[in-house]
Motif scaffolding. Structure first.
Motif, PDB file in Angstrom:
ATOM      1  N   UNK A  43      20.024 -32.167  34.448  1.00 30.20           N
ATOM      2  CA  UNK A  43      18.811 -31.396  34.987  1.00 30.20           C
ATOM      3  C   UNK A  43      17.710 -31.802  34.085  1.00 30.20           C
ATOM      4  N   UNK A  44      16.411 -31.296  34.528  1.00 29.97           N
ATOM      5  CA  UNK A  44      15.219 -31.789  33.657  1.00 29.97           C
ATOM      6  C   UNK A  44      15.246 -31.306  32.305  1.00 29.97           C
ATOM      7  N   UNK A  45      15.800 -30.016  32.215  1.00 29.91           N
ATOM      8  CA  UNK A  45      16.095 -29.398  30.887  1.00 29.91           C
ATOM      9  C   UNK A  45      16.904 -30.187  29.734  1.00 29.91           C
ATOM     10  N   UNK A  46      17.804 -30.732  30.509  1.00 32.59           N
ATOM     11  CA  UNK A  46      18.843 -31.589  29.793  1.00 32.59           C
ATOM     12  C   UNK A  46      18.111 -33.086  29.259  1.00 32.59           C
ATOM     13  N   UNK A  47      17.217 -33.405  30.137  1.00 33.77           N
ATOM     14  CA  UNK A  47      16.486 -34.546  29.938  1.00 33.77           C
ATOM     15  C   UNK A  47      15.459 -34.019  28.625  1.00 33.77           C
ATOM     16  N   UNK A  48      14.569 -33.001  28.845  1.00 39.02           N
ATOM     17  CA  UNK A  48      13.656 -32.632  28.161  1.00 39.02           C
ATOM     18  C   UNK A  48      14.539 -32.748  26.667  1.00 39.02           C
ATOM     19  N   UNK A  49      15.696 -32.020  26.494  1.00 36.83           N
ATOM     20  CA  UNK A  49      16.452 -32.024  25.305  1.00 36.83           C
ATOM     21  C   UNK A  49      16.589 -33.284  24.570  1.00 36.83           C
ATOM     22  N   UNK A  50      17.065 -34.102  25.508  1.00 37.68           N
ATOM     23  CA  UNK A  50      17.159 -35.598  25.171  1.00 37.68           C
ATOM     24  C   UNK A  50      15.924 -36.188  24.541  1.00 37.68           C
ATOM     25  N   UNK A  51      14.923 -36.092  25.065  1.00 38.17           N
ATOM     26  CA  UNK A  51      13.890 -36.834  24.809  1.00 38.17           C
ATOM     27  C   UNK A  51      13.155 -36.280  23.521  1.00 38.17           C
TER      28      UNK A  51
END
Length: 200
Positions: A43-51
């Motif tokens: 999800x977007x939260x997971x992507x934000x964490x990855x970034x």
């Protein structure tokens, strides 16, 4: 593909902010479907964490590169600042402030990692500065390394330092001048002036 997603997402988040960028916009900029992104990030939260991890790793590598140049400690601090500003695109969207507001768990985790890296870097910088007689021998290295970190966090608080009143580059230069002026010897103050008169 995962690195490409992180790279494009990073640019969008830094330019437009973590909150306002949608998964549709990221997919559109990548020229792929959202389904492709969801193969790598749930999800977007997971992507934000990855970034944020991706950016943190890149900045840590940049800090290591600068420290490897064995510049004098005052020049080193300004060089690290320039490198970080380049990575964060002058922080036009205030990424730290947005993370803190919209993704507090990711922000808290990132802050802990930043603290450990900066403590090591700043302590080494201070000790070299003392050895080279740029910083006063009497300074409390443990205290200054911690107050430096929290000051750096504080100048990125938009409620106290709104970007409409201060550019991030101006804030960083003012803060570095404040930090070094408080600990420098006469020799250190001369080097500080050299750095401030150069184009920052």
């Amino acid at each position: 593909m995962k690195e490409k997603i992180l790279d494009i997402s990073k640019d969008l988040f830094l330019n437009l902010g973590f909150k306002s960028v949608t998964m549709d916009e990221i997919a559109s900029n990548l020229g792929v479907s959202k389904k492709t992104i969801y193969k790598y990030f749930k999800n977007k939260t997971d992507l934000v964490a990855g970034v944020t991890d991706y950016m943190f790793t890149a900045i840590c590598c940049g800090i290591d590169d600068v420290c490897g140049q064995k510049l004098n400690p005052i020049e080193e601090i300004f060089s690290i600042k320039r490198m970080v500003m380049k990575h964060l695109k002058d922080e036009k969207s205030s990424p730290q402030y947005q993370l803190q507001k919209y993704y507090p768990k990711i922000y808290a985790s990132l802050k802990q990692k930043q603290f450990h890296v900066m403590q090591k870097t700043i302590k080494e910088n201070l000790l070299r500065g003392i050895k080279l007689e740029l910083f006063r021998e009497s300074i409390n290295v443990e205290f200054i390394s911690r107050i430096y970190f929290y000051g750096m966090i504080a100048i990125k608080d938009q409620e106290i330092f709104p970007l409409t009143n201060f550019s991030m580059n101006e804030l960083m230069n003012n803060y570095l001048e404040y930090h070094i002026s408080g600990i420098a010897t006469e020799k250190g103050l001369q080097e500080l002036q050299n750095q401030l008169t150069q184009k920052q």
